[in-house]
Structure formats: structure tokens, C-alpha cells
Design an enzyme around this catalytic site. Structure first.
Site, PDB file in Angstrom:
ATOM      1  N   ARG A  28       0.641  -0.760   0.419  1.00  0.00           N
ATOM      2  CA  ARG A  28       0.341   0.029   0.328  1.00  0.00           C
ATOM      3  C   ARG A  28       0.744   1.398  -0.392  1.00  0.00           C
ATOM      4  NH1 ARG A  28      -3.561   2.416   5.271  1.00  0.00           N
ATOM      5  NH2 ARG A  28      -4.910   3.751   3.144  1.00  0.00           N
ATOM      6  N   HIS A  29       0.232   2.258  -0.581  1.00  0.00           N
ATOM      7  CA  HIS A  29       0.880   4.059  -0.593  1.00  0.00           C
ATOM      8  C   HIS A  29       1.295   3.978   1.130  1.00  0.00           C
ATOM      9  CE1 HIS A  29      -2.730   5.533   0.340  1.00  0.00           C
ATOM     10  NE2 HIS A  29      -2.871   5.045  -0.585  1.00  0.00           N
ATOM     11  N   ARG A  32      -0.106   9.726   3.660  1.00  0.00           N
ATOM     12  CA  ARG A  32      -1.455  10.805   2.414  1.00  0.00           C
ATOM     13  C   ARG A  32      -2.253  11.402   3.541  1.00  0.00           C
ATOM     14  NH1 ARG A  32      -6.926   9.516   2.836  1.00  0.00           N
ATOM     15  NH2 ARG A  32      -7.192   6.708   2.337  1.00  0.00           N
ATOM     16  N   ARG A  97      -0.536   9.001  -5.288  1.00  0.00           N
ATOM     17  CA  ARG A  97       0.382   8.648  -4.238  1.00  0.00           C
ATOM     18  C   ARG A  97       0.496   7.435  -4.188  1.00  0.00           C
ATOM     19  NH1 ARG A  97      -5.349   9.683  -3.292  1.00  0.00           N
ATOM     20  NH2 ARG A  97      -6.493   7.006  -2.907  1.00  0.00           N
ATOM     21  N   HIS A 271      -3.397  -0.279  -3.193  1.00  0.00           N
ATOM     22  CA  HIS A 271      -3.753   0.925  -2.311  1.00  0.00           C
ATOM     23  C   HIS A 271      -4.546  -0.269  -0.971  1.00  0.00           C
ATOM     24  CE1 HIS A 271      -4.949   3.954  -4.679  1.00  0.00           C
ATOM     25  NE2 HIS A 271      -4.429   3.237  -5.936  1.00  0.00           N
ATOM     26  N   ASP A 272      -4.883  -0.082   0.263  1.00  0.00           N
ATOM     27  CA  ASP A 272      -5.597  -0.927   1.169  1.00  0.00           C
ATOM     28  C   ASP A 272      -6.800  -1.708   0.583  1.00  0.00           C
ATOM     29  OD1 ASP A 272      -7.541   1.110   1.296  1.00  0.00           O
ATOM     30  OD2 ASP A 272      -7.580   1.658   2.604  1.00  0.00           O
TER      31      ASP A 272
END
Length: 409
Positions: A28-29, A32, A97, A271-272
């Protein structure tokens, strides 16, 4: 007996780099700002935040830079010191992101050597990160339109079991709707508010008094359950994570067959939602929301002619060792063939065929149909014009003949 000893050695050597023949890293990023706030949010003014909404912060950049350095140490025996595009592949969703997280991560993984140093003032080198628009991406963004998936999800969220479970949170959803002035109808709505409140807590913003009744405890379970709903049925799982898992398993078999210049390390920046789908789809999701830089490791472990899959997971923004997950009916070291058999429903997906709507195949069929229709219309118009010209010619001939007869009379 020898096989048991081998398994024990591999089990206790969970993080031995020398046994890894291929690895897929899905993360995941980093940190943010909120993607979206709610109408009554006292912190909804974007100017109060370090960067625009939904963007990676400096904290997030550092998180991934540190993770990249850690990945370099983990796979020091798998990848070369210099970046090799034939053996390392990096892909990101087409979102700022995640693209920036991948770049920060690679800065940590591949600091320039004397050979790759191109600017003495910048201790960094560019590494390619591949992406495609989200609406065309069924592999990582998992957002490409698929009619059978949409229909299956519609049945799923309208099922008795789904509605009964969701009904447990009716009071919570009503409470959130009243206090946020945003209609809260489902798990995805709950996780949206939950995530915003969590980020504001991380940035030491004082939350409104109404949140004390529900955040974080009352909201955590439904918020984290949202990561199970996209892969709620076998068909949804097949169509959602099948393309990515198929790609990863294909790389594994390339490594087993020792194909020239086969990919040794695949890195996926997502992402999540991505993490939740993979974990739940493989039957190992523990119900906890994926944190920043949470990472799934799918590693091919080789021992002579035997090959195993090890699935590991770290769910923390801090650099911590991942823990090995036990795959259902296969354990912590799952033989490759058994893995492919157990997850055949996912890996064997023919996404293009099964999701014709919106795919290049259906686009071609649609284009071909339009072309045929256009040619048909053109043919019809041409026919009419030819008939008109012929009728005019016959009329002229008839008039000329009549005039001739009258003249002779």
C-alpha cells in the site's frame, strides 16, 4: 523423512534470502492526506493540510524510502545491485500517491552506484514504474468494467446474509449520517469516514465531540469488513484478483523453468483495497484494516526439484519483519502445484473472455458491427443513387423515343 527435514529447515528459515527464487511484493502507498472529507468536518479546508487531498505526504515518502532499503536487504541475493529491467518489474496504479510511493521505494532500493551516478548533486537514479489508466486496469487497480462482476456483486449485496450483517450497524449509520450530513448506507461509506477521522488523529487534529461515541471502536469492525466485500463470492474473487494472481503464478513457473531473463521480483504499488482483496481472496484476511505501507509477500522457495510458496504479511507503517501466513489447507510452506490446484478458480481466469463488456475483444466486435452497418448503409445509398440514375436515363430515353415518334408523325 528427508522431505520432512527439508520442510522443517525451510520453515525455520522463513526469511532466508538464498532460497527465494522469485518474489511478488504488493504494498500500500505511504501516509497521505484525506481523499474525501464530510460536510461537517472542521478540518475540511485543504489549506490546513501539508499537501492537497489524497496526495502522498513527506512522511509517506520517507516510509516508502525506508521500506525500499529494507527490501534491498531482504532480496540482496535475488536481485543485482544495478537495476535490471529484464528481472525486476514495477507497476503502480495510475494514482499520484501510489506512483510517488513506488518512486520513493525504488530510491531506497536502488541508490546509484559509481556506474549509475549521473548527477553528483542528486544521489538518485530514475527507475521505470509502469502504469495504465485505472478504468483500463483489471490487474492492479481492479477497476476495469466487468459486467459479470457487477451482476454478481449486485446479487451479493442484496443477499439475505449480507443485509442481515449490515443491519447490525443501522444505528451507527444513522448516527453518522446525522452528524456528518453525508448519507451513510454501507460499509464503504463507514470506512470513508473512519479513514478520515484516523488521519486527522494522526495529524493531532481535535475531532468533533460526537466522534467520541463511535470512533474508533464502534466503527472499526464495519470499516475493516469493507475490505472483504469486493471479494465476497468465489466468482467476485476470480474476476477481481484473478488477473494479478495469474500474472504472479506465471512468473513463478518461469522461474521454476529457469527461462532466460525471467522476472525475479515483481513490485506492485497499490492501495488498502488492493491488499484487502488479495488477503481475503486467498482466505487469510484477519479483519484488520491495511495500514500505510502494509505489504504482502508471495515468494517462491526452491529446494532442489521441490518448490513451495510462502505467503507473508506486514501490516505496519513501521519497518517490521513480516509474519508468515498459513494458507488454508496448505500451511505456511505450500507446494507450488498444490497451491495452483487449491486456487485454480482464481488463477485460471480468462478475464477478457469472461468480462467481454469493456474489453478489447468486445470493442473490436462493436467496431466491426458499426463498420458493417456503415458499409450496409453506404451500399444501400449507392444502390438508391444507381437506381435513380438508371430511372433518369430510362426516362430520358423514353422522352427521346416519344419525341422521335411525334416528329415522324
Amino acid at each position: 523423512m528427508l522431505k520432512i527435514v527439508t520442510l522443517l529447515v525451510l520453515y525455520f528459515n522463513n526469511f532466508g534470502e538464498s532460497t527465494v527464487l522469485y518474489a511478488a511484493v504488493i504494498y500500500r502507498h505511504g501516509d497521505r492526506t484525506p481523499v474525501d472529507t464530510y460536510p461537517t468536518d472542521p478540518w475540511r479546508n485543504e489549506s490546513l493540510w501539508p499537501v492537497k487531498f489524497g496526495e502522498l505526504t513527506n512522511i509517506g515518502k520517507m516510509q516508502h524510502y525506508e521500506l525500499g532499503k529494507w527490501l534491498r536487504r531482504r532480496y540482496v541475493n535475488l536481485i543485482s545491485e544495478e537495476f535490471d529491467p529484464s528481472t525486476v518489474y514495477v507497476r503502480s496504479t495510475d494514482v499520484d500517491r501510489t506512483l510517488m510511493s513506488a518512486q520513493a521505494n525504488l530510491a531506497g532500493m536502488y541508490p546509484p552506484t559509481a556506474k549509475s551516478m549521473w548527477n553528483q548533486d542528486i544521489p538518485w537514479q530514475p527507475i521505470p514504474v509502469h502504469t495504465i489508466p485505472e478504468n483500463n486496469d483489471e490487474v492492479l487497480a481492479m477497476k476495469r468494467k466487468c459486467k459479470p462482476y457487477i451482476e454478481e456483486k449486485h446479487k451479493y449485496i442484496n443477499s439475505k446474509s449480507y443485509k442481515e450483517r449490515l443491519s447490525k450497524y443501522n444505528d451507527l449509520m444513522k448516527y453518522l449520517t446525522v452528524n456528518t450530513l453525508k448519507k451513510i448506507n454501507d460499509y464503504e461509506d463507514i470506512v470513508s469516514i473512519y479513514t478520515t477521522l484516523k488521519i486527522e488523529t494522526l495529524y493531532n487534529f481535535t475531532l468533533p465531540p460526537w466522534t467520541r461515541k463511535v470512533f474508533p471502536e464502534a466503527m472499526r469492525d464495519p470499516a475493516c469488513y469493507s475490505f472483504q466485500t469486493a471479494t465476497g463470492t468465489a466468482l467476485m474473487t476470480r474476476l477481481m484478483i484473478g488477473p494479478l494472481m495469474q500474472q504472479i503464478v506465471n512468473h513463478m513457473y518461469d522461474a521454476v523453468q529457469e527461462k532466460p531473463n525471467h522476472i525475479k521480483l515483481s513490485i506492485y504499488s497499490g492501495h488498502d483495497f488492493t491488499i484487502g482483496n488479495i488477503l481475503n481472496g486467498l482466505g487469510v484476511y484477519d479483519g484488520n484494516c491495511p495500514e500505510y505501507t502494509s505489504t504482502v509477500f508471495l515468494e517462491l522457495i526452491g529446494n532442489g526439484s521441490d518448490h513451495y510458496i510462502r505467503l507473508s504479511y506486514r501490516n505496519s507503517a513501521r519497518i517490521v519483519e513480516p509474519y508468515v501466513l498459513s494458507l488454508p489447507n496448505c500451511g505456511k510452506l505450500c507446494p507450488l502445484q498444490q497451491f495452483t490446484k487449491l486456487y485454480d478458480n482464481i488463477i485460471s481466469v480468462d478475464w477478457e473472455k469472461e468480462c467481454r463488456e469493456g474489453s478489447p475483444v468486445s470493442w473490436f466486435v462493436e467496431f466491426y458491427f458499426i463498420l458493417l452497418l456503415f458499409l450496409g448503409i453506404l451500399y444501400a445509398v449507392s444502390g438508391i443513387l444507381i437506381l435513380k440514375r438508371r430511372d433518369k436515363k430510362l426516362l430520358r430515353q423514353s422522352l427521346a423515343s416519344t419525341q422521335k415518334r411525334l416528329f415522324h408523325q
